[in-house]
Scaffold this motif. Sequence first.
Motif, mmCIF file in Angstrom:
data_model
loop_
_atom_site.group_PDB
_atom_site.id
_atom_site.type_symbol
_atom_site.label_atom_id
_atom_site.label_comp_id
_atom_site.label_asym_id
_atom_site.label_seq_id
_atom_site.Cartn_x
_atom_site.Cartn_y
_atom_site.Cartn_z
ATOM 1 N N GLU A 8 -15.081 -9.994 4.435
ATOM 2 C CA GLU A 8 -16.413 -9.978 4.353
ATOM 3 C C GLU A 8 -17.403 -9.002 5.275
ATOM 4 O OE1 GLU A 8 -18.224 -13.558 2.308
ATOM 5 O OE2 GLU A 8 -16.944 -14.204 3.642
ATOM 6 N N LEU A 39 -23.679 -10.796 1.133
ATOM 7 C CA LEU A 39 -22.475 -10.868 1.682
ATOM 8 C C LEU A 39 -21.475 -10.187 0.812
ATOM 9 C CD1 LEU A 39 -22.555 -14.655 2.786
ATOM 10 C CD2 LEU A 39 -23.490 -12.765 4.034
ATOM 11 N N GLY A 43 -20.521 -17.865 2.106
ATOM 12 C CA GLY A 43 -19.817 -17.402 3.570
ATOM 13 C C GLY A 43 -19.734 -18.452 4.799
ATOM 14 N N VAL A 50 -21.546 -7.084 5.767
ATOM 15 C CA VAL A 50 -22.721 -7.010 5.090
ATOM 16 C C VAL A 50 -23.266 -5.926 4.217
ATOM 17 C CG1 VAL A 50 -25.280 -7.914 5.157
ATOM 18 C CG2 VAL A 50 -23.469 -9.042 6.654
ATOM 19 N N PHE A 74 -20.470 -9.339 10.547
ATOM 20 C CA PHE A 74 -20.669 -10.651 9.717
ATOM 21 C C PHE A 74 -21.299 -11.800 10.554
ATOM 22 C CE2 PHE A 74 -19.289 -14.056 7.008
ATOM 23 C CZ PHE A 74 -19.828 -13.691 5.621
#
Lengths: 438, 340, 305
Positions: free
Chosen positions: A159, A283, A216, A161, A308
């Motif tokens: 992940e 996310l 997240g 952003v 992240f």
Amino acid sequence: MRSPILLRSAAAAAFAAILFAGCSQAPAPAPTDTGAAPTDSAAPAEEITLTVATFNEFGYNDLLAEYTKLNPNVKVEEVKAATSDEARANFMTKLAAGSGLSDVEGVEVDWLPEIMQSADKLADLTDPALDGRWLDWKAAQATTADGKLVGYGTDIGPEGVCYRADLFEKAGLPTDREEVAKALGSTWDDYFNLGKQFVAKSDAAWFDSADAIFQGMVNQVANPFSSTEPEETLIPLDQNTQIKAIYDQIVKAAVDDKLSANLQQWQPDWQNAFQNNGFATMLCPGWMLGVIEGNAAGVEGWDIANAFPGGGGNWGGSFLTVPAQGAHVEEAKKLAAWLTAPEQQIKAFKLKGTFPSQVEALTSQDLLSVTNPFFNDAPTGQILADRAKAVTVVPFKGPNYFGYRAAISNAINRVDVDKTHNAADSWATAVSDVAALG
Amino acid sequence: MPAQPDVAAPPSSASRPAFDWRSFRSRLDVKSAPYLYIAPFFLLFALVGLFPLLYTAFVSVHKWGLVTGNQGFIGLDNYQAVLDQPRFWQGMGNTFSIFLLSSVPQIILAIFIAAVLDANLRAKTFWRMGVLVPYVVAPVAVGLIFNQMFADQSGFVNAIFANIGLPAVGWHADAFASHVAIATMVNFRWTGYNALIVLAAMQAIPRDIIEAAVVDGASRLRTFFSITIPMLRPTLIFVIITSTIGGLQIFDEPRMFDQIGLGGNDRQWMTITMFMYEVGWGNQRNFGRAAAVAWILFVVIVVIALLNYWLTSRIASSGAATAKLHGASRLLGTTKGDRR
Amino acid sequence: MSAPQMPVGMIEQVAGKGAARAARRRRGMDQGIRRPGWLTYLMLAVILVICAFPLYYAFLLASTNATYIAQNPIPSLIPQGQFLENVVRVLSADIKFWQAVINSVIVAVTTSISVVFFATLAGFSFAKLRFRGRNGLLAFVIGTMAVPTQLGIIPLFIVMAQLGWVGNLLSVIVPAMVTAFGVFWMTQYLSEALPYELIEAARVDGCSMIRTFWHVALPAARPAAAMLALFTFVASWTNFFWPFVVLGSSNPTLPVALQLLQGTYFKDMALIMAGVVLATIPLLVLFVVAGRHLVSGIMAGAVKG
């Protein structure tokens, strides 16, 4: 009196005879069987057909034909389900019935622990030649307590952003992806604080959905719902201070600080909000890029930051398993191994954005050179590879993870989206829901 | 409970010599035919209905995980566990709420539409086909369409409401509103269908009876309630029983009402079959408890259906009694006279 | 008493003079009942608009694109120009669309014919023949409808696997060959629409039971049978979960194939709605072609008591 009746009856009989070709014949319709695909019937001894069950987008369209080219005696058919939920229902039903599963079955990480409860019904895929192919934590997810590997990793969801540079600019925030990465800071508090700055100067919300933020955060907790030393023990939710703290933090950010667009992911309102400047950040696991691009078609300004909150994070990802009930377990293993080799997974990534879970793929120039025009030509291959390396904590997900996670998800949405409950009531309901799982 | 108790039973082609071969064959025919004709249903049912039913009953008294399988006999523990879950009772409540919101208006509306369609219309076929259009739309498609229309923030319905100055309704967030929205989906698909079933029955009522009543000075409305409705009895029983059974098992529409299919964040529109599905396939993966839910639901449905049957029969037959009191027998006499 | 009349009705039924008779009756009625006023037509028009609107709404969305849908909660009532484009996208999607159509037709036609035949047979027996255990057995048939079907999926799948029918259309056809619903419907209809006198007359004529069924019950059941056929066809056409489990996407029926349009991370509502419209069109066509016969079948009515 009688004769006309007889005559008429005779006429009627004649008519009926024409219509139905005789009284005596049983007119039961013969079921015509057509269209059914013959499965390896009357085939020469070695020629076999393997089935691969997938859902969503595995990106296997061309790969299966390529496999047949390499192995002329093996035909491969893809059996698709639309969603992970449908695939899961199908898998469970057939595992319960004891037959009918495909030779190779795709399984998503969130329900993998459930089927690992019956690992004896899955073939052991352990293969010394494949040691080290996957990121350690990826392989660990599919390894049972007694060391049996039941699934080959396909993709992962590292992940970053995603953000709207145009909305950032209007609110006086930096727009360049490196500066944004810096501004986002390193903790969730940093992320929320930047959000407070943003919403003070913008009509848009900071993030789309409080539950997505929870996703997240929970994926950075090593033991979210159970302790694993020495063996898995569930933590009653009302005693789970860790999760309660995350819940409180999110609810405060979403409701009190008004950072949330109060949407539930995948619902029409959420989908429509992409076109209406609903929120500025999301996310962003690798596979989410395609989702944003589709929903936000025509919207300019999306970009992705190589950062992240709270360290790295992984969201989603799948495995290929081989059910033991299949007729061609050995051949199926070979196919699964081939499909999850780095070269094949990179092809799938280029086609459908499923980011490879294979160590070797992460350093492949082929992957690192990928850029995404929709996200302002961001080097998504490089960014996601970095994000994958940043993943340090991977939560332990036991067989009850799915149920616990869903209960929290509902609790957050009741407060964030439906606004039917306050934070405390909604938490109490979640505690009672989880208690019923037992 | 034969519909025409005063009419003689089927003939037994009587009064022929006892040793007549034809007579014997005929008697055998009469004796065996009824069973032969219903046999196909029961044979198929044994295969695809009875086995699953008994299997489910067996599962319901065992500790039985969906994937882990049978872990031993536990008596009625599954039933106890299910009855102890607040979500079970909530599911029951939702089911009845959606059921009432859909079935009652639906049946009244269906009778009304049937009555309108029963008039001597121009282009009858067109109108009749028109009301059946929603029925050919698959429930899944209806779900997709209405889910889009009833979106809480950006949906068609709330946008229309905003245009005419009404406040937006939380079609998903609010429990009652979600029941209304789902009942709307159900009513949309099934009202025309039930209207045509009722219409078919109306068409089977001899015109002359109704006309004779009108000639006798009964108002249209009175004729409708005193003659038409009682004569629809078998059909109304059919419609009400099947919509009770179908309504209490409602699954597709509420499941399709959002993308997740669990009945909302507070399970505000989770019906009892959805609860069963969630217990069996969802978070609990407990096949034993799901089977227990199925059997509880089965019993509830049978009880409600019987209650409905009893009520419908009473309402319809008290109507018939009124009709008789007010000269229905004379009307029938007139009819016969006409036919001669 | 009414013996002379009864065979006439019977012969008309069998010889299919229903149309002529209906026409006669209609003419007779036209003189008796006046045509309804404009208010009736207005009411019907409103009902019709309500009935057709959601489908039209789906068509409107299918004629646009996902962005337009997201930006306009109230779409323009005039279709936009992208319908054919979306249809082409559905047809070219990797979902075996044409095979799915053929499979759906085969399943729907076979089950419709089969249900009508077996349900009429059983309905005739329950409605008009007297035999020991009749009421109990009928109640049992109705009771079987109360069993929630979702749970039967696993044991039914076990049966199908034992028979080796998984993935084969037989697994969808055979369980649907006769339904409790159909038996109940035919029983209720025939109990009202088929006078005992007709059966009696046929029996006096020396017809065996099965001939009586052919010549008397089946013709009298025609309107209800037409409706049952339609109901069965539609139910089969729209059935999703069982075909999904037992057939899968490799040999799909139409709903199974169309569901795959949602199998992307990004849900393209324009594409999905185009799929909805495409799946509904065959039924609408069937409806326009057969519906006329169906509805006039209902109009022709049964034998008048």
